[in-house]
Structures are given as C-alpha cells and as structure tokens.
Design an enzyme around this catalytic site. Structure first.
Site, mmCIF file in Angstrom:
data_model
loop_
_atom_site.group_PDB
_atom_site.id
_atom_site.type_symbol
_atom_site.label_atom_id
_atom_site.label_comp_id
_atom_site.label_asym_id
_atom_site.label_seq_id
_atom_site.Cartn_x
_atom_site.Cartn_y
_atom_site.Cartn_z
ATOM 1 C CB SER A 123 -0.862 0.052 1.266
ATOM 2 O OG SER A 123 -1.556 -1.137 1.439
ATOM 3 C CG HIS A 144 -1.719 0.085 -4.207
ATOM 4 N ND1 HIS A 144 -2.225 1.337 -3.983
ATOM 5 C CD2 HIS A 144 -2.124 -0.664 -3.151
ATOM 6 C CE1 HIS A 144 -2.904 1.345 -2.845
ATOM 7 N NE2 HIS A 144 -2.849 0.141 -2.323
ATOM 8 C CD GLU A 156 -1.920 4.225 -6.473
ATOM 9 O OE1 GLU A 156 -1.593 5.410 -6.588
ATOM 10 O OE2 GLU A 156 -1.898 3.622 -5.389
ATOM 11 C CG ASN A 195 -3.097 4.293 0.676
ATOM 12 O OD1 ASN A 195 -4.290 4.373 0.931
ATOM 13 N ND2 ASN A 195 -2.485 3.129 0.528
HETATM 14 N N1 LIG Z 1 -6.097 -4.591 3.233
HETATM 15 C C1 LIG Z 1 -6.196 -3.689 2.275
HETATM 16 O O1 LIG Z 1 -7.215 -2.993 2.139
HETATM 17 C C2 LIG Z 1 -5.061 -3.512 1.294
HETATM 18 C C3 LIG Z 1 -5.295 -2.746 0.129
HETATM 19 C C4 LIG Z 1 -4.261 -2.611 -0.799
HETATM 20 C C5 LIG Z 1 -3.022 -3.200 -0.559
HETATM 21 N N2 LIG Z 1 -2.824 -3.920 0.599
HETATM 22 C C6 LIG Z 1 -1.501 -4.515 0.794
HETATM 23 O O2 LIG Z 1 -1.563 -5.890 0.434
HETATM 24 C C7 LIG Z 1 -0.647 -6.630 1.235
HETATM 25 C C8 LIG Z 1 -1.412 -7.735 1.941
HETATM 26 O O3 LIG Z 1 -2.410 -7.158 2.744
HETATM 27 P P1 LIG Z 1 -3.687 -7.985 3.236
HETATM 28 O O4 LIG Z 1 -4.660 -6.977 3.723
HETATM 29 O O5 LIG Z 1 -4.095 -8.974 2.195
HETATM 30 O O6 LIG Z 1 -3.059 -8.760 4.492
HETATM 31 P P2 LIG Z 1 -3.510 -10.168 5.117
HETATM 32 O O7 LIG Z 1 -2.923 -10.189 6.462
HETATM 33 O O8 LIG Z 1 -4.958 -10.404 4.945
HETATM 34 O O9 LIG Z 1 -2.749 -11.235 4.173
HETATM 35 C C9 LIG Z 1 -1.369 -11.417 4.196
HETATM 36 C C10 LIG Z 1 -1.092 -12.891 3.953
HETATM 37 O O10 LIG Z 1 0.321 -13.055 3.832
HETATM 38 C C11 LIG Z 1 0.658 -14.276 4.463
HETATM 39 N N3 LIG Z 1 2.071 -14.267 4.807
HETATM 40 C C12 LIG Z 1 2.670 -13.984 6.001
HETATM 41 N N4 LIG Z 1 4.003 -14.102 5.873
HETATM 42 C C13 LIG Z 1 4.244 -14.472 4.592
HETATM 43 C C14 LIG Z 1 5.415 -14.775 3.868
HETATM 44 N N5 LIG Z 1 6.616 -14.708 4.417
HETATM 45 N N6 LIG Z 1 5.296 -15.142 2.574
HETATM 46 C C15 LIG Z 1 4.079 -15.195 1.985
HETATM 47 N N7 LIG Z 1 2.924 -14.937 2.616
HETATM 48 C C16 LIG Z 1 3.013 -14.571 3.916
HETATM 49 C C17 LIG Z 1 -0.252 -14.351 5.661
HETATM 50 O O11 LIG Z 1 -0.361 -15.701 6.110
HETATM 51 C C18 LIG Z 1 -1.552 -13.784 5.117
HETATM 52 O O12 LIG Z 1 -2.406 -14.796 4.618
HETATM 53 C C19 LIG Z 1 0.014 -5.626 2.173
HETATM 54 O O13 LIG Z 1 1.224 -5.198 1.624
HETATM 55 C C20 LIG Z 1 -1.004 -4.500 2.216
HETATM 56 O O14 LIG Z 1 -0.428 -3.236 2.535
HETATM 57 C C21 LIG Z 1 -3.813 -4.100 1.509
#
Ligand SMILES: NC(=O)c1ccc[n+]([C@@H]2O[C@H](COP(=O)([O-])OP(=O)(O)OC[C@H]3O[C@@H](n4cnc5c(N)ncnc54)[C@H](O)[C@@H]3O)[C@@H](O)[C@H]2O)c1
Length: 309
Positions: A123, A144, A156, A195
């Site tokens: 993000s 993104h 993005e 963001n």
């Molecule tokens: N939540 C949102 O609204 C959102 C929006 C855009 C971008 N993001 C970005 O997307 C990414 C993931 O966010 P999310 O909300 O899906 O988080 P989440 O916690 O739901 O998912 C993350 C996943 O990664 C796994 N994980 C942990 N360590 C790992 C590793 N070493 N290798 C591979 N997988 C691993 C976890 O088990 C989990 O299932 C982040 O960088 C976040 O900033 C999130």
C-alpha cells in the site's frame, strides 16, 4: 506468448488481498499459483475464493459455468519453490512489513525464471526498498490494488528509477487485459497516489471530529451522499471544471490556511490505537463494528461496486 508475454502468475500471500487478486486473474483465463505459509490459511483462501466467485455470479459479472473453470486455473500450495518455478509474473501480497518483502524479493530473484516480472501489492512501501534484494531491479514494480481487488477497477503501477520501460509496458498491458484501469505512478513517493489522497482526507476528517465540528457519522455522510457519490462518476478536476475555477480559487484562499497540517496521528485515532480498537478485525473501531455491522457494510460496498459496468 500473447501480446504482454504473461501466461502464468504467482500470487504470494493468500489473505484479504491475495485471494481476490488470484480469483480475478483466474477469472480472466490465466493460470495462477497461489501461495501462503500454511495449508490451513490456504483452506480459508479457497473458501474466500468460492464466496467471491459466487458474489460475481450473483451480480452478473461472470456466468455460473465460469466458476469451475476459474477454480481449476488456481493451484494452491505452501511450497514456494514449486509455485515460483514457471511463472511469468509474481504479485506479492504478504504483510506490509519491509523486511518480509525484502526477504521474499530475494527468494523471487533466486527461484523465478530470469524473465519473470516481480510486483508487490504494497500500500505504501516504495519499490526501491526491496527491488535491490532481487537480482533484477529492472523487473520490479508495484501493482497496488484496492480492496476488494476483484471489484475495484483500478490498479496503481509504481516504478522505481531502476524499473525498465519494457517491464512497465508489459505489466500495464497485462493489467489492462484483465479489465482494469491503470494509473502509472512515474516517480516513487510514499503512499503513491491513492493513499496520499485518502490520508489527506482522513487527516482533515479527524480534525473535524477532534474539534467537535461534526462526528464520524457526519463525515461519512458528507462523503457517502455528496463528494464520494460524485467522484464515482467524475474526478475532482472534472467536477470542479464544472463548478468554475474562479469560485474554487476563492474557496481555496479562504479554507486552505485553516486545514489540518500536523504530521502526528490525531487524538481520536490515537485513542483507538492505544486501546487496540482496530475496526472490524477487532470488533470495534469508531463504530461498534461487530459481525453484523461488518457484513452489512461489506455487502453494501460489494453490491454497489458490482453494479458499475
Ligand atoms: N487490506 C487492504 O485494504 C489492502 C489494500 C491494498 C493493498 N494492501 C496490501 O496488500 C498486502 C497484503 O495485505 P492484506 O490486507 O491482504 O493482508 P492479510 O494479512 O490479509 O494477508 C497477508 C497474507 O500473507 C501471508 N504471509 C505472512 N508471511 C508471509 C510470507 N513470508 N510469505 C508469503 N505470505 C506470507 C499471511 O499468512 C496472510 O495470509 C500488504 O502489503 C497491504 O499493505 C492491503
């Protein structure tokens, strides 16, 4: 190879974002290897994929006979080596932590074929923070997505100063091919575009609440029933082109000097964080965000987004 040279994709991290990214890419007809650290987490991801596909069917975005085809294109596994072996693009969706991303990009560099493009769904973390950890910074960028990734029609793409034009062009053509709009962020900056805009709006929203001008429902109503409603159809420059820039200039001169501008987390948010009230994930935030509240808001957002062409 097709026009953008991508046939098979690995999605690394199958949480909130990863499962949705995987399901959308598979629904567009591509093979997807979906990885997470345990089979239990992948089991939850498979259930979430079923749920997401059913919602796409309900809203008419995909046909019912596409569901089994889409699921057959997604191979889930907790074996990272196998999941990376033969892919053309990796999209990393692991936690927002720079050392996890640096470690993963190092592994991607070692385990993927030399042509593979490496993308992060971060993000806010600039691509140069982890590009050097791979052995191919010219093939690293950010893709993104916004949540829910299979319903919000924008990605993005952020390049670092090492990302090659060829990598950028392939990534852009692929994302457009799966039906998304793309914004290319030409210079890396914290929070990219989405963001930066959202945090600027949040800072002012918290200032209005902290100073008793309105409450959280007041801010949410202003966005739901006015600004956000217009912005779903036209951007701020389009909307204010209609209003007249002379008028906007006058409003700007009056309001801008009084806007919130401090970098610290404002008090209403700090209080929540100190108490561990993180919103839906902990059952409480500014709202009493229990299961019923969360389901009803999620459904409202999904229905609204799916109703757009
Ligand atoms: N939540 C949102 O609204 C959102 C929006 C855009 C971008 N993001 C970005 O997307 C990414 C993931 O966010 P999310 O909300 O899906 O988080 P989440 O916690 O739901 O998912 C993350 C996943 O990664 C796994 N994980 C942990 N360590 C790992 C590793 N070493 N290798 C591979 N997988 C691993 C976890 O088990 C989990 O299932 C982040 O960088 C976040 O900033 C999130």
């Amino acid at each position: 190879m097709n026009k953008h040279q991508i046939e098979k994709v690995a999605v690394i991290g199958a949480g909130l974002m990863g499962h949705g990214i995987a399901l959308e890419i598979a629904a567009a007809g591509y093979h997807v290897n979906l990885y997470d650290v345990t089979e239990d987490i992948l089991d939850t991801a498979r259930k979430n994929i079923d749920y997401g596909l059913q919602k796409l069917v309900d809203s008419g975005k995909i046909k019912v006979d596409q569901v089994s085809k889409t699921k057959s294109l997604i191979k889930t596994s907790d074996d990272l080596v196998n999941q990376l072996r033969d892919v053309d693009l990796v999209i990393e969706a692991a936690p927002e932590n720079v050392s996890i991303k640096q470690d993963l990009f190092k592994k991607f560099g070692e385990l993927c074929p030399s042509h593979t493009i490496l993308a992060s769904n971060t993000s806010s973390l600039k691509p140069s923070l982890y590009a050097e950890h791979s052995n191919r910074p010219d093939k690293v960028l950010v893709m993104h997505y916004a949540n829910p990734p299979h319903l919000v029609p924008l990605v993005e793409i952020v390049r670092s100063d090492k990302t090659s034009d060829a990598t950028l062009n392939i990534a852009k053509a692929f994302i457009e091919d799966i039906g998304k709009n793309v914004i290319v962020v030409n210079k890396e900056v914290e929070g990219f575009i989405l963001n930066r805009l959202q945090i600027a709006l949040l800072r002012e929203s918290l200032w209005l609440v902290e100073n008793g001008i309105t409450d959280i429902e007041g801010v949410d109503k202003a966005i739901k029933y006015c600004t956000g409603r217009r912005w779903a159809f036209a951007g701020i420059f389009e909307v204010w082109e209609l209003a007249g820039w002379d008028t906007i200039g006058n409003i700007y001169r009056e309001v801008a000097p009084t806007l919130a501008s401090k970098p610290d987390i404002p008090k209403p948010l700090k209080n929540l964080l100190d108490q561990g009230f993180f919103g839906s994930k902990s059952g409480r935030g500014f709202y009493k965000s229990d299961e019923n509240w969360t389901d009803s808001v999620k459904t409202r957002i999904a229905k609204g987004l799916a109703s757009f062409k």
